[in-house]
Design an enzyme around this catalytic site. Sequence first.
Site, PDB file in Angstrom:
ATOM      1  N   ASP A   1      -2.902  -3.286   3.050  1.00 45.10           N
ATOM      2  CA  ASP A   1      -3.446  -3.442   4.397  1.00 45.10           C
ATOM      3  C   ASP A   1      -4.716  -4.281   4.363  1.00 45.10           C
ATOM      4  O   ASP A   1      -5.479  -4.248   3.394  1.00 45.10           O
ATOM      5  CB  ASP A   1      -3.755  -2.066   5.009  1.00 45.10           C
ATOM      6  CG  ASP A   1      -2.492  -1.264   5.291  1.00 45.10           C
ATOM      7  OD1 ASP A   1      -1.403  -1.867   5.304  1.00 45.10           O
ATOM      8  OD2 ASP A   1      -2.597  -0.047   5.500  1.00 45.10           O
TER       9      ASP A   1
ATOM     10  N   GLU B   1       0.809  -1.222   0.000  1.00 37.94           N
ATOM     11  CA  GLU B   1       0.000   0.000   0.000  1.00 37.94           C
ATOM     12  C   GLU B   1       0.841   1.271   0.000  1.00 37.94           C
ATOM     13  O   GLU B   1       0.445   2.285  -0.555  1.00 37.94           O
ATOM     14  CB  GLU B   1      -0.932  -0.007   1.221  1.00 37.94           C
ATOM     15  CG  GLU B   1      -2.018   1.029   1.154  1.00 37.94           C
ATOM     16  CD  GLU B   1      -3.169   0.704   2.091  1.00 37.94           C
ATOM     17  OE1 GLU B   1      -3.698   1.651   2.677  1.00 37.94           O
ATOM     18  OE2 GLU B   1      -3.529  -0.477   2.241  1.00 37.94           O
TER      19      GLU B   1
ATOM     20  N   TYR C   1      -1.596  -3.752  13.512  1.00 38.67           N
ATOM     21  CA  TYR C   1      -2.373  -2.814  12.698  1.00 38.67           C
ATOM     22  C   TYR C   1      -3.267  -1.947  13.588  1.00 38.67           C
ATOM     23  O   TYR C   1      -4.006  -2.476  14.429  1.00 38.67           O
ATOM     24  CB  TYR C   1      -3.220  -3.604  11.702  1.00 38.67           C
ATOM     25  CG  TYR C   1      -3.816  -2.774  10.606  1.00 38.67           C
ATOM     26  CD1 TYR C   1      -3.010  -2.025   9.755  1.00 38.67           C
ATOM     27  CD2 TYR C   1      -5.189  -2.743  10.406  1.00 38.67           C
ATOM     28  CE1 TYR C   1      -3.554  -1.264   8.735  1.00 38.67           C
ATOM     29  CE2 TYR C   1      -5.747  -1.995   9.376  1.00 38.67           C
ATOM     30  CZ  TYR C   1      -4.928  -1.250   8.548  1.00 38.67           C
ATOM     31  OH  TYR C   1      -5.474  -0.503   7.533  1.00 38.67           O
TER      32      TYR C   1
END
Length: 843
Positions: free
Chosen positions: A102, A7, A316
């Site tokens: 992600d 990403e 995350y």
Amino acid sequence: MRLIITEKDNAARRIAEILSEGSASAQRRNGVNVYRWGDTRVVGLSGHVVGVDFPAEYSDWRDVEPVELIDADVTKEPTQENIVTTLQQLAEKADEATIATDYDREGELIGKEAYELIREVTDAPVDRVRFSSITEREVREAFANPDDIDFDLAAAGEARQIIDLVWGAALTRFLSLSARQLGDDFISVGRVQSPTLKLIVDREREIQAFDPEDYWEIFADLQKNGSGFEAQYFYDDDGKEAERVWDEGDAEAAYADLRSVDAATVTSVRRRTRTDSPPTPFNTTAFISAAGSLGYSAQRAMSIAEELYTAGYMTYPRTDNTVYPEDLDEEELLDEFVGAGSFGEDAESLLEQDEITATEGDEETTDHPPIHPTGEIPPKVDLSDDEWEIYELVVRRFFATVAEAATWEHLRVVAEAGGRSLKANGKRLVEAGYHEVYPYSSASENHVPDVEEGEELSITEVRMEDKQTQPPRRYGQSRLIQTMEDRGLGTKSTRHNSIEKLYDRGYIEGDPPRPTTLAMAVVEAAEEFADHVVSDEMTAQLEADMTAIANGEETLDTVADESREMLKRVFDELRDSREEIGEHLQESLKADKTVGPCPECGEDMLIRRSRQGSYFVGCDGFPDCRNTLPLPSTGEPLVLDDHCEDHDMHHVKMLAGRDTFVHGCPRCEAEKADASEDEVIGPCPECGDGVAPEEQRGEGGEAAEAHGGELAIKHLRSGSRLVGCTRYPDCDYSLPLPRNGDIEVTDEVCEEHDLPELVVDPDSDDPWELGCPICNFEEYQARTAVEDLEDLNGIGSATAEKLEDAGVDSLDALRDVDPDVIATEVQGVSATQVREWQGELEA
């Protein structure tokens, strides 16, 4: 060749480093980093590299009716052409590709966009890997077990894109055109942004409508054997204890009774212990709340968390989960911290517990675990102060979730004095438990000595305090995000961005956020003419529909069509009220800029902007009245509530990032300058008698011709002060002086420049010995000289490296970039920061 797509560039670098075991090298291709080893290439996107928009024929706001946008086609166009070109060039040579974006709705959509770009040039197989932390173990495990793209999850993200575009563009254009507010100052409306703004406005209305009530509280200082403590008067109010006395006469009577005696008799003693359970694991909302208590905005906290995640130091940061997964071995993770600096002793003490059992919250999901450290521990010197503070917060929250509960002992004492009741509540921490490792939760004690029933306590003082009830508090950012979550507004990934947009558009200011006059007007107009625009029910329903898409229960087309029908109903409500809405918004926009009455004609004096971009205060009666007042050249003006009684004018604050300051009343500042006299302090080095020193000569090295110019301390009508030549404008030599503080011209003279030394606020406790103004300015220039990126405020080696990866490898490159583009390409850098850096370069 195998192609891996991430990403962001920093994620590409990290994954390449892991999979290549450190052997990957970086090459630039079309201005994009490509990491390579063997037959593998890794390229990082910059978030979305294609964006949704309307066809070109809809771009002219004046030629297209906003309602036409509802049924207009939505197209996808590259927004980062160099990245798209690089991706497709690599894909053409690839035998297989892996999407490693992600793992959330937005990441899945970015992955699908990359998949579609790949499919334009090749039929090579494409798989998908997912991980919750960029650590060696998780990355290798993910690549060993690839999966497929979740097209339903991506469709949910795409639905959000389309719906937000259509709603935002159509309503933004309608309100902006109605208010004749185009260009950079358009009136922004958004599907999540506007209901969130209504929350803030509604709270402000509660505060404004609040009518405070007077009440009184009475306190007595009691003492036992020299040990004092405070007790409070209370009375029975229909079976409930009450401390607030609402009648002043009753309060005076109770106060007199307590003052009439010098001792109190203990009538009741109650002891109890209470278990204080450790906190549950961090989800995004709880993390933002905890970071907020440390002074971080939601946007800043998430930006730092994303940096730490990409570096492999934490999981995350976008998650709803508050239950650790079964495969997380808490004991093993604790063991990683043994011997790790300030965490080592705490980790050891936790491992010595009889049993390690983590707390659990109410929300359990399967996409990402709660936020926790990964066990890859950074050296403190590798992180900035802010990054370390957030990292330590995450580590210590994990420690707290596996720590034992704390135990408190509470002591309640009731005493009687003069026929009145007093009470005191003490608490003592018996077992610190999780407080030993988590200093962010209050562990303050309140001492009350051990006493027995019937015991006499001396009264050393009695106080009566008059108070007023307080209005509800404004939402802090973390509390606002929690309220948005409760009402289904936005997602864990978008809520903090929605708040940032409200700041950027000038709808809110300060922290906790407060709505501007324009914000109040936009919400009022929406409530009166189309309440769906600010309805949280409508927005929450659309969020639920997008979740249904992700679960395969609805389709993108169905939900997008339903949202268009909703928007058509909104425009049915708005259509007949366009002129009325426009007038309402124009009045509010004017109110936000009104400073006070014009002393020459009585019209309003407004904040205005010249063609050159500078701000000033000008009369609304222009051109019949040309009265103006200057404003400082630094910053963007904000009209404050503070008011000058002499001139009936509001004070003005100049917003300039770290250099923000209050200018005050513009008329006061102008009149102060008009009344001041220049104070001559010596010869001008450019045109005074004698030859200028070499460093003050012209560009060709020649000395200016002597004309007898002198340097004087000058007070400008804009509120600034400087040392300038008396021959201005023929000679524009000048040196800056501080805006505030009395300046004393001393008898000490600089031998080099033949100028007296200056002292600012000589009579204060901390006078500033500014010295010779020329020497001072030269020292300032040397101290603040910007020769490379790392000389700018807030750019360390890590940020400089990320900027260089994005093609910003010099000061000239930074001057020319678009801040909004860089903010999307460089994680942890906002558009506002880039503009501040550009401002530093121009200073």
